[in-house]
Design a protein around this motif. Structure first.
Motif, short mmCIF file in Angstrom:
data_model
loop_
_atom_site.label_atom_id
_atom_site.label_comp_id
_atom_site.label_asym_id
_atom_site.label_seq_id
_atom_site.Cartn_x
_atom_site.Cartn_y
_atom_site.Cartn_z
N ILE A 183 0.76 -1.31 -0.16
CA ILE A 183 0.31 -0.18 -0.58
C ILE A 183 1.17 1.34 -0.07
CG2 ILE A 183 -2.08 0.89 1.18
CD1 ILE A 183 -2.82 -1.62 2.40
N SER A 184 0.61 1.87 -0.75
CA SER A 184 1.47 3.60 -1.04
C SER A 184 1.36 4.10 0.35
CB SER A 184 1.68 4.10 -2.47
OG SER A 184 -0.30 4.63 -2.60
N SER A 185 0.15 4.58 0.56
CA SER A 185 0.56 5.03 1.55
C SER A 185 1.10 5.12 3.32
CB SER A 185 -1.36 5.72 1.95
OG SER A 185 -1.60 3.85 2.32
N VAL A 186 0.67 3.17 3.10
CA VAL A 186 1.99 2.90 4.72
C VAL A 186 3.61 3.01 3.94
CG1 VAL A 186 2.81 1.05 5.49
CG2 VAL A 186 -0.10 1.60 4.73
N GLN A 187 3.60 2.94 2.54
CA GLN A 187 5.36 2.81 2.19
C GLN A 187 5.93 4.08 2.71
OE1 GLN A 187 5.23 1.70 -1.98
NE2 GLN A 187 5.38 -0.68 -1.40
N ASN A 188 4.70 5.39 1.94
CA ASN A 188 5.27 6.38 2.94
C ASN A 188 5.28 7.34 3.59
OD1 ASN A 188 5.72 7.32 -0.70
ND2 ASN A 188 3.24 7.57 -1.12
N SER A 189 5.07 6.51 4.43
CA SER A 189 5.08 6.71 6.12
C SER A 189 6.07 6.14 6.29
CB SER A 189 3.44 6.10 7.08
OG SER A 189 2.35 6.76 5.84
N LEU A 190 6.28 5.13 5.91
CA LEU A 190 8.37 4.65 6.38
C LEU A 190 9.00 5.44 6.11
CD1 LEU A 190 7.18 0.65 6.10
CD2 LEU A 190 7.65 1.83 8.04
N LEU A 191 8.56 5.81 4.71
CA LEU A 191 9.49 6.47 4.15
C LEU A 191 9.99 8.19 5.11
CD1 LEU A 191 11.84 6.17 1.41
CD2 LEU A 191 10.14 7.79 -0.07
N SER A 192 8.79 8.26 5.27
CA SER A 192 8.85 9.74 5.76
C SER A 192 9.42 9.31 7.71
CB SER A 192 7.33 9.97 6.70
OG SER A 192 6.84 10.40 5.05
N MET A 193 9.25 8.38 7.84
CA MET A 193 10.28 8.02 9.24
C MET A 193 11.51 7.67 9.14
SD MET A 193 8.91 4.45 11.91
CE MET A 193 10.08 3.73 10.25
N TYR A 194 12.14 7.50 7.98
CA TYR A 194 12.94 6.78 8.13
C TYR A 194 13.81 8.00 7.81
CZ TYR A 194 13.05 1.92 8.06
OH TYR A 194 13.06 0.65 8.56
N CYS A 201 19.95 4.59 5.69
CA CYS A 201 18.28 4.08 5.66
C CYS A 201 17.07 4.24 4.81
CB CYS A 201 17.80 3.37 6.91
SG CYS A 201 18.92 2.91 7.91
N ALA A 202 16.42 5.39 4.54
CA ALA A 202 15.23 5.84 3.86
C ALA A 202 16.09 6.06 2.56
CB ALA A 202 15.23 7.51 4.05
N ARG A 203 17.63 5.65 1.69
CA ARG A 203 17.32 6.02 0.88
C ARG A 203 17.20 4.41 0.32
NH1 ARG A 203 19.48 9.47 -3.53
NH2 ARG A 203 19.63 8.23 -5.42
N GLU A 204 17.95 3.23 0.87
CA GLU A 204 17.77 1.90 0.70
C GLU A 204 15.57 1.78 0.53
OE1 GLU A 204 19.33 -0.72 3.28
OE2 GLU A 204 21.78 0.57 3.10
N LEU A 205 15.40 2.55 1.37
CA LEU A 205 14.03 2.21 1.04
C LEU A 205 13.47 1.99 -0.24
CD1 LEU A 205 11.02 1.10 2.49
CD2 LEU A 205 11.09 2.73 3.88
N PHE A 206 13.60 3.71 -0.45
CA PHE A 206 12.99 3.98 -1.80
C PHE A 206 13.57 3.49 -2.71
CE2 PHE A 206 13.47 7.38 -5.73
CZ PHE A 206 12.31 7.94 -5.19
N ASP A 207 14.88 2.91 -2.45
CA ASP A 207 14.99 2.39 -3.87
C ASP A 207 14.60 1.15 -4.34
OD1 ASP A 207 16.67 4.46 -4.37
OD2 ASP A 207 18.57 3.49 -3.96
#
Length: 749
Positions: A183-194, A201-207
């Motif tokens: 789910i994109s909204s959950v992914q983006n929330s995790l991205l904001s947290m990192y 870690c945020a860059r790894e998750l984004f990739d």
């Protein structure tokens, strides 16, 4: 009667339908009206679906009526229905009664479902009770209930706000296991947290994300800006615009413009401005205000003002952004005009406006206006704002009202490091280094941790005292606080030791700096010049160029000053020529003033006048240039030539005592006593306060001050006799000077 009840009962489905319809549209008063109609008809409904919208309506309209309905539902036994229990919980949570909501939840042991848990978790998190919300989320997982997507997003946001990276990692694992990862909204929330915790870690998750939307890109660009890597953020934006189907929105544009402002990248900023217009975001006030800020911080106040003028509906932020831009770029006259426009447009001023106005008062040295702003602050209650108070203290100090600045500082209820640093700087600026040092010591006793600015201000105060012992102490403070390796602090140390006459200590501090910028090199060159070591200044200037650093106008001015004070006319003329031809620098007013001073000291007044003639017209109205010429005329007895210089100096600086003193001295040396007396009377009529010149001589690490004309010292006759002998020994080599200067004039014209 029975027939009436039957007729009314037939209307019940319509009433229920209307209640649900009004609730869907958020028309809570209509919901309540329909409910009252059912009650007036005396109908008892067994359709439990009607009560949740009514409870929701009461949560917005009346707490008392909602509690009454709760009581009725208990009497009728409807509270045992899961949907009713959940609605009752929602009613109390919306009203902020978390304890009662928890009691209702606990009473639903057999009937609670995932919705019940989500209401409780969501309610706590949505209302800022983050720790309690996470606790309930953990209990829900233990009980085997699953959160919904909105609750999941809120839980991730809570971890981000609380900064609990470890809990965030556990949560990330749960997201993957429970299937929320897609789910994109959950992914983006995790991205904001990192992004808040660890950019790598945020860059790894984004990739790893297969589906990236505009929010994903926006979070990453904003993250790099937050971690002070604006250039990487701009690179992300360049990649984003190349991805098919991704259209930047206003939020992305604002982040990118902030990145351009942080990196002072006006070229990219202009390209983004073009994209803003192309995408139609030039109607977005938030974006327009960001454009003003970007251009201002990129030192292009003209473009910022064009954007400002094109905004049809300006808000307070627009006016303050433009005012801050003018002040930042030292366009103080334009800032004054803008304040007048704000007054005409009846724009409401706030604390940001007041701070900027105080900056203008400080620049123009307007003590009366400072007092007026202070009165406005008192009327508005802005004295509780520490930032505004610090700006007021700074303005008073720069306007030489240091006693009032101290009173404001002493009355502050809470003093932060900014206010302490400002007070130290104020005392140093007003020539009261002892008081400045005492303020730092008091700050240290109050256990307020200094920052870089505090240390720089302390070093400046010690440089005013020119006492080596104090300067070494301040250097030790900088080392103990861990700031000595900072470029700005190291540069201040170099300058401080040079003003104490300790040029070797200056050079040691310079050599020990791990990183040096152009300001550091300029400070060391100026230190050599200040201490009469012009050849060393020239050698360091050459070394700096070998290191690949391009001299700026300040650097060249430092070398020119060294040549002037040490009589190296040929070298000074050669440098001035290379400044234009080799370095491509446009000479400023200070450079011409230094050249006039150098030639005047050498007795080449005809050549000095030629310099003045070659100056651009807008630079000729500088008092220091004519002051240098006047001083040379006095030294060489050229009274007739000095008369024009006198009129220029007194016209440009009517309140400066130096011009009157030199003029009077020149006339007296030529035996023109009436003219000398006339100048003294003129100074008296204008209320000019005479400030005597002085020299500092270091004896046993203590700076001894010798004031011009002061005969109070027991050995004053010997001192003045020695000074005259030194003056007579000064010789200037005049060889080749004429040809060199002709080449300089040719290059300028």
């Amino acid at each position: 009667m029975r027939f009436s009840a039957i007729v009314s009962g037939s209307k019940l489905p319509n009433w229920i339908l209307r209640i649900k319809e009004s609730s869907t549209n958020g028309k809570w008063q209509e919901v309540v009206s329909h409910y009252h109609e059912i009650k007036k008809a005396g109908i008892q409904t067994v359709d439990v679906s009607v009560f949740p919208p009514i409870l929701k309506a009461w949560s917005f309209l009346s707490h008392r009526h909602g509690k009454s309905l709760h009581a009725c539902l208990i009497k009728q036994g409807f509270d045992s229905f899961t949907s009713i229990g959940n609605s009752i919980m929602g009613f109390y949570i919306r009203r902020g009664d978390f304890d009662i909501a928890v009691d209702v939840f606990n009473s639903m042991r057999r009937s609670r479902d995932s919705v019940s848990w989500n209401i409780l978790i969501h309610g706590h998190l949505d209302n800022g009770a983050l720790v309690a919300g996470l606790w309930w989320f953990t209990n829900a997982r233990v009980a085997g209930f699953e959160p919904n997507i909105s609750t999941m997003v809120l839980v991730i946001q809570a971890c981000r706000i609380l900064g609990t990276k470890h809990d965030g990692l556990i949560l990330h694992g749960y997201v993957i296991k429970s299937g929320f990862w897609a789910i994109s909204s959950v992914q983006n929330s995790l991205l904001s947290m990192y992004v808040d915790a660890d950019m790598e870690c945020a860059r790894e998750l984004f990739d790893e994300m297969h589906e990236k939307d505009v929010i994903s890109w926006s979070v990453m660009i904003g993250g790099y800006l937050q971690w002070e890597e604006p250039q990487v953020g701009l690179q992300m934006f360049r990649k984003m615009v190349l991805v098919p189907g991704i259209e930047p929105d206003g939020v992305v544009m604002v982040s990118v413009l902030k990145a351009c402002a942080s990196s002072r990248d006006v070229c990219t900023g202009r390209l983004v401005h073009g994209l803003v217009i192309h995408r139609g975001f030039d109607c977005d006030l938030f974006v327009e205000n960001s454009l003003i800020d970007m251009y201002s911080k990129c030192q292009d106040a003209g473009s910022a003002f064009k954007v400002f003028n094109e905004i049809s509906q300006r808000n307070n932020v627009s006016w303050n952004s433009m005012l801050s831009g003018f002040v930042l770029n030292e366009n103080y006259s334009e800032a004054q005009s803008l304040i007048s426009s704000m007054r005409k447009e009846r724009v409401e001023t706030d604390e940001v406006t007041l701070v900027n106005i105080l900056q203008i008062c400080k620049y123009f040295v307007h003590p009366f206006h400072c007092k007026s702003i202070h009165c406005v602050m008192i009327r508005r209650g802005s004295e509780a704002n520490e930032l505004v108070l610090s700006a007021l203290i700074d303005a008073y100090a720069k306007c030489y009202l240091i006693e009032i600045a101290w009173e404001v500082f002493a009355r502050m209820r809470r003093r932060d490091v900014v206010s302490w640093s400002t007070m130290i700087s104020g005392f140093a600026h007003c020539g009261k280094p002892d008081e400045a040092i005492a303020v730092y010591q008091e700050m240290d006793r109050d256990l307020v941790k200094p920052n870089v600015i505090t240390i720089i201000n302390l070093l400046e105060a010690c440089s005013v005292t020119a006492e080596l012992k104090r300067s070494k102490w301040a250097h030790g403070v900088a080392i103990r606080q861990g700031f000595a390796s900072e470029v700005t602090v190291g540069t201040a140390v170099v300058d401080m030791y040079s003003k104490c006459g300790e040029i070797l200590a200056s050079r040691r501090a310079f050599d020990q700096l791990p990183l040096k910028n152009i300001v550091t090199w300029s400070a060391m060159i100026a230190a050599y010049g200040m201490n009469g070591l012009a050849h060393e200044a020239l050698a360091l200037f050459a070394e700096m160029k070998r290191h690949g650093l391009k001299p700026n106008p300040v650097t060249t001015l430092s070398v020119l000053a060294a040549c002037s004070h040490c009589g190296l006319v040929d070298e000074g003329l050669s440098l001035f020529k290379s400044m234009v031809q080799e370095l491509g620098l446009e000479p400023g007013f200070e450079h011409y003033s230094c050249m006039v001073d150098m030639l005047g000291r050498a007795g080449k007044l005809d050549t000095a006048i030629e310099v003045i003639k070659t100056m651009p017209h807008n630079l000729k109205n500088g008092a220091s240039i004519w002051g240098s010429l006047l001083s040379a005329c006095r030294s060489y007895g050229l009274t007739e030539l000095g008369k024009e210089a006198i009129s220029r100096v007194l016209e440009l600086e009517p309140s400066n005592s130096a011009g009157y003193l030199v003029a009077s001295s020149m006339y007296a040396a030529d035996g023109l006593w009436d003219d000398a007396a006339r100048i003294r009377v003129l100074a008296k009529e204008k209320g000019v306060k005479v400030v005597a010149g002085y020299s500092l001589v270091h004896i046993d690490n203590k700076a001894c001050r010798f004031v011009a004309g002061d005969g109070s010292h027991p050995r004053s006759d010997e001192i003045f006799s020695m000074a005259q002998q030194l003056h007579d020994c000064i010789k200037i080599d005049e060889k080749k000077e004429g040809n060199t200067w002709l080449a300089v004039i040719e290059c300028l014209t």
